[in-house]
Write a protein that holds these residues in place. Structure first.
Motif, PDB file in Angstrom:
ATOM      1  N   ASP A   1      12.097  43.815  10.943  1.00 36.16           N
ATOM      2  CA  ASP A   1      11.869  42.952  11.583  1.00 36.16           C
ATOM      3  C   ASP A   1      10.866  43.052  12.503  1.00 36.16           C
ATOM      4  OD1 ASP A   1      13.732  44.443  12.803  1.00 36.16           O
ATOM      5  OD2 ASP A   1      14.995  43.103  14.161  1.00 36.16           O
ATOM      6  N   LEU A   2      10.821  44.791  13.097  1.00 33.25           N
ATOM      7  CA  LEU A   2       9.532  44.785  13.760  1.00 33.25           C
ATOM      8  C   LEU A   2       7.621  44.416  13.766  1.00 33.25           C
ATOM      9  CD1 LEU A   2      10.914  48.867  14.835  1.00 33.25           C
ATOM     10  CD2 LEU A   2      11.443  46.108  16.380  1.00 33.25           C
ATOM     11  N   ILE A   3       7.699  44.929  11.723  1.00 30.62           N
ATOM     12  CA  ILE A   3       7.170  44.222  11.431  1.00 30.62           C
ATOM     13  C   ILE A   3       6.709  42.738  11.365  1.00 30.62           C
ATOM     14  CG2 ILE A   3       5.143  44.167   9.632  1.00 30.62           C
ATOM     15  CD1 ILE A   3       7.304  47.038   8.080  1.00 30.62           C
ATOM     16  N   THR A   4       7.888  42.253  11.562  1.00 26.65           N
ATOM     17  CA  THR A   4       7.633  40.033  11.342  1.00 26.65           C
ATOM     18  C   THR A   4       7.260  39.910  13.020  1.00 26.65           C
ATOM     19  OG1 THR A   4      10.205  39.937  11.631  1.00 26.65           O
ATOM     20  CG2 THR A   4       8.809  40.330   9.617  1.00 26.65           C
ATOM     21  N   ARG A   5       8.199  40.110  14.099  1.00 33.10           N
ATOM     22  CA  ARG A   5       7.877  39.978  15.197  1.00 33.10           C
ATOM     23  C   ARG A   5       6.462  40.337  15.549  1.00 33.10           C
ATOM     24  NH1 ARG A   5      12.842  42.366  16.266  1.00 33.10           N
ATOM     25  NH2 ARG A   5      11.855  44.413  17.174  1.00 33.10           N
ATOM     26  N   VAL A   6       5.948  41.740  15.122  1.00 31.91           N
ATOM     27  CA  VAL A   6       4.472  41.914  15.487  1.00 31.91           C
ATOM     28  C   VAL A   6       3.186  40.968  14.733  1.00 31.91           C
ATOM     29  CG1 VAL A   6       1.965  44.059  15.667  1.00 31.91           C
ATOM     30  CG2 VAL A   6       5.198  43.994  15.883  1.00 31.91           C
ATOM     31  N   VAL A   7       3.288  40.609  13.406  1.00 26.03           N
ATOM     32  CA  VAL A   7       2.501  39.301  12.569  1.00 26.03           C
ATOM     33  C   VAL A   7       2.845  38.044  13.558  1.00 26.03           C
ATOM     34  CG1 VAL A   7       2.620  38.743  10.449  1.00 26.03           C
ATOM     35  CG2 VAL A   7       3.068  41.229  10.926  1.00 26.03           C
ATOM     36  N   LEU A   8       4.511  37.602  13.918  1.00 27.74           N
ATOM     37  CA  LEU A   8       3.946  36.248  14.566  1.00 27.74           C
ATOM     38  C   LEU A   8       3.270  36.419  15.545  1.00 27.74           C
ATOM     39  CD1 LEU A   8       8.253  35.509  13.923  1.00 27.74           C
ATOM     40  CD2 LEU A   8       6.013  34.143  12.647  1.00 27.74           C
ATOM     41  N   SER A   9       3.443  36.703  16.499  1.00 31.68           N
ATOM     42  CA  SER A   9       2.528  37.352  17.971  1.00 31.68           C
ATOM     43  C   SER A   9       1.481  37.273  17.789  1.00 31.68           C
ATOM     44  CB  SER A   9       3.523  38.669  18.293  1.00 31.68           C
ATOM     45  OG  SER A   9       2.057  39.519  17.976  1.00 31.68           O
ATOM     46  N   ARG A  10       0.831  36.806  16.275  1.00 27.00           N
ATOM     47  CA  ARG A  10      -0.710  36.722  16.211  1.00 27.00           C
ATOM     48  C   ARG A  10      -1.392  35.694  16.161  1.00 27.00           C
ATOM     49  NH1 ARG A  10      -2.123  42.213  12.629  1.00 27.00           N
ATOM     50  NH2 ARG A  10      -1.073  44.430  14.030  1.00 27.00           N
ATOM     51  N   GLY A  11      -0.496  34.780  15.835  1.00 26.26           N
ATOM     52  CA  GLY A  11      -0.771  33.667  15.711  1.00 26.26           C
ATOM     53  C   GLY A  11      -1.902  33.230  14.701  1.00 26.26           C
ATOM     54  N   LEU A  12      -1.355  33.447  13.181  1.00 24.22           N
ATOM     55  CA  LEU A  12      -1.865  34.056  12.172  1.00 24.22           C
ATOM     56  C   LEU A  12      -2.082  32.382  11.339  1.00 24.22           C
ATOM     57  CD1 LEU A  12      -0.454  36.737  10.482  1.00 24.22           C
ATOM     58  CD2 LEU A  12      -2.461  37.042  12.217  1.00 24.22           C
ATOM     59  N   ASP A  13      -1.528  31.161  11.940  1.00 23.35           N
ATOM     60  CA  ASP A  13      -2.080  30.358  11.509  1.00 23.35           C
ATOM     61  C   ASP A  13      -3.045  29.533  12.232  1.00 23.35           C
ATOM     62  OD1 ASP A  13      -0.437  29.804  13.644  1.00 23.35           O
ATOM     63  OD2 ASP A  13       1.169  28.659  12.982  1.00 23.35           O
ATOM     64  N   ALA A  14      -3.373  30.372  12.621  1.00 20.31           N
ATOM     65  CA  ALA A  14      -4.968  29.443  14.471  1.00 20.31           C
ATOM     66  C   ALA A  14      -5.762  28.759  12.467  1.00 20.31           C
ATOM     67  CB  ALA A  14      -5.062  29.901  15.099  1.00 20.31           C
ATOM     68  N   GLN A  15      -6.398  27.323  12.703  1.00 16.23           N
ATOM     69  CA  GLN A  15      -7.321  27.093  11.996  1.00 16.23           C
ATOM     70  C   GLN A  15      -6.430  26.833  10.799  1.00 16.23           C
ATOM     71  OE1 GLN A  15      -9.970  26.031  13.734  1.00 16.23           O
ATOM     72  NE2 GLN A  15      -9.010  26.229  15.374  1.00 16.23           N
ATOM     73  N   THR A  16      -5.581  26.560  10.432  1.00 16.12           N
ATOM     74  CA  THR A  16      -5.265  26.073   8.753  1.00 16.12           C
ATOM     75  C   THR A  16      -4.439  24.953   8.718  1.00 16.12           C
ATOM     76  OG1 THR A  16      -2.911  27.606   9.184  1.00 16.12           O
ATOM     77  CG2 THR A  16      -4.635  28.987   8.793  1.00 16.12           C
ATOM     78  N   ALA A  17      -4.248  24.639   7.609  1.00 13.87           N
ATOM     79  CA  ALA A  17      -3.701  23.150   7.696  1.00 13.87           C
ATOM     80  C   ALA A  17      -2.160  23.078   7.213  1.00 13.87           C
ATOM     81  CB  ALA A  17      -4.140  22.952   6.601  1.00 13.87           C
ATOM     82  N   PHE A  18      -1.131  24.907   7.787  1.00 16.18           N
ATOM     83  CA  PHE A  18      -0.195  24.783   8.547  1.00 16.18           C
ATOM     84  C   PHE A  18       0.047  25.465   9.497  1.00 16.18           C
ATOM     85  CE2 PHE A  18      -1.736  25.569   3.892  1.00 16.18           C
ATOM     86  CZ  PHE A  18      -0.412  24.525   3.248  1.00 16.18           C
ATOM     87  N   GLU A  19       1.435  25.713   9.877  1.00 20.65           N
ATOM     88  CA  GLU A  19       2.452  26.433  10.355  1.00 20.65           C
ATOM     89  C   GLU A  19       3.422  27.211  10.149  1.00 20.65           C
ATOM     90  OE1 GLU A  19       5.414  24.577  14.264  1.00 20.65           O
ATOM     91  OE2 GLU A  19       4.168  23.330  13.420  1.00 20.65           O
ATOM     92  N   ILE A  20       3.436  28.385  10.308  1.00 18.56           N
ATOM     93  CA  ILE A  20       4.245  29.547   9.420  1.00 18.56           C
ATOM     94  C   ILE A  20       5.441  29.315  10.768  1.00 18.56           C
ATOM     95  CG2 ILE A  20       4.133  31.850   9.815  1.00 18.56           C
ATOM     96  CD1 ILE A  20       0.919  32.576   9.954  1.00 18.56           C
ATOM     97  N   VAL A  21       6.499  29.524  10.009  1.00 18.13           N
ATOM     98  CA  VAL A  21       8.061  28.768  10.770  1.00 18.13           C
ATOM     99  C   VAL A  21       8.553  30.164  10.776  1.00 18.13           C
ATOM    100  CG1 VAL A  21      10.082  27.740  10.046  1.00 18.13           C
ATOM    101  CG2 VAL A  21       8.650  26.499   9.690  1.00 18.13           C
ATOM    102  N   SER A  22       8.511  31.255   9.861  1.00 16.62           N
ATOM    103  CA  SER A  22       8.797  32.506   9.695  1.00 16.62           C
ATOM    104  C   SER A  22       8.299  33.474   8.659  1.00 16.62           C
ATOM    105  CB  SER A  22      10.708  32.573   9.271  1.00 16.62           C
ATOM    106  OG  SER A  22      10.839  32.252   7.988  1.00 16.62           O
TER     107      SER A  22
END
Length: 348
Positions: free
Chosen positions: A239-260
């Motif tokens: 879960d350390l990896i997922t928390r780091v990944v979610l904190s990067r805002g990877l859904d910016a300028q995309t047609a989706f919103e990352i839930v998890s």
């Protein structure tokens, strides 16, 4: 003789067995009345044709309070618009409680314009109704723009209501089932993640697609694993990896919103660090061997050079020894050297 303002015509009367040809004269007023009557009959015939053809649709729209006039149906006939689609869309909109106001609602002209632009009218109406039921703000202009942009607006609304799961990596796109990442201690980890996303309708036009989400998430996971000290920490706390990944805002300028982002599977692969060190040692050995071989070749070459110099010096010595008798002979002739017996007799 006929009057200039009169018109003569013949009427054939049939009565029993006798036929009489009657010639009468009509006034201009009567001619105009006759032409007007024929024109009215023609209009009534045309209206009757269209009423027979589109009367059922008009009655359906009238009973559903869909605000579709017979004139609009006739206009659709000449503009090559399918009236069945328009009427069905207006009926569905009216029954769903959507605004069908002619000024700012889902009007008949707006539906016709979207149909003529090549849009999917029924798909747009279904999407608006679904968004209205889910209390998602979506008007007709926005839905029509999304549809004309090539996106499935109904699927977007459904994904916004029911988030969908995207595999990372997606085997159907890349042909790979896992991501390969290496920790700092050189151990390879093979990871398979699942990304739950919902549609961001406001950024659906111009926003990046699922491929961008998969690429960004994959890059972030590999980078996070690569910054870990060893593979044990990753295996203990994925879960350390997922928390780091979610904190990067990877859904910016995309047609989706990352839930998890969920790590579905982690497998330990090869010891890449040890293999790289082994390969490096072998490469260093080959380099050392090459350098030793070069030095050996240089020593052999230098030895051959020394042998050549020795042979050259010997040849010069032989030449010098060959000149000694000649020098002695010249000295005898010049009297610089005398015989030993002669010197002894002179001294006695």
């Amino acid at each position: 003789m006929m009057m200039p303002s009169a018109l003569a015509f013949h009427v054939l009367l049939v009565n029993g067995q006798s036929n009489l040809l009657v010639t009468a004269q009509a006034s201009p007023w009567q001619v105009v009345t006759l032409a007007g009557s024929l024109f009215v009959l023609f209009l009534l015939a045309v209206l009757g044709f269209f009423f027979i053809r589109y009367g059922k649709l008009w009655f359906q729209a009238y009973m559903s309070v869909a605000d579709v006039s017979l004139v609009s149906l006739i206009r659709m006939h000449f503009t090559k618009v399918n009236p069945n689609v328009i009427v069905q869309a207006k009926v569905m909109s009216a029954q769903a409680g959507l605004s069908i106001n002619r000024r700012d609602g889902i009007s008949t002209k707006r539906l016709e314009a979207h149909y003529l632009a090549g849009g999917n009218v029924m798909n747009v109406i279904h999407a608006i109704i679904a968004a209205h039921r889910a209390e998602i703000p979506l008007d007709f202009d926005q839905a029509a723009a999304i549809d004309l942009a090539g996106r499935d607006v109904l699927d977007a609304v459904q994904t916004s209501v029911y988030p969908k799961v995207i595999d990372c990596p997606d085997p159907s796109r890349s042909g790979k089932t896992t991501l390969s990442a290496i920790t700092r201690n050189g151990i390879e980890l093979r990871v398979r993640a699942r990304v739950t996303v919902r549609t961001n309708i406001e950024q659906l036009i111009g926003g990046a697609t699922e491929d961008t989400i998969i690429a960004r998430v994959g890059e972030a996971i590999i980078s996070s694993i690569g910054s870990a000290e060893d593979h044990f920490k990753v295996l203990e706390n994925p879960d350390l990896i997922t928390r780091v990944v979610l904190s990067r805002g990877l859904d910016a300028q995309t047609a989706f919103e990352i839930v998890s982002i969920d790590i579905a599977d982690i497998d330990v692969g090869e010891n890449i660090g040890a293999r790289l060190q082994s390969d490096q040692a072998e490469a260093d050995t080959r380099v050392a061997r090459a350098q030793a071989e070069r030095r050996r070749a240089e020593a052999i070459a230098e030895e051959q050079q020394m042998k050549a110099k020795v042979a050259e010096n010997r040849s010069q010595l032989v030449l010098a020894e060959a000149k000694v008798p000649m020098a002695m002979a010249d000295a005898f002739r010049a009297g610089r050297i005398t015989a030993p017996n002669q010197n002894l007799s002179d001294g006695s």
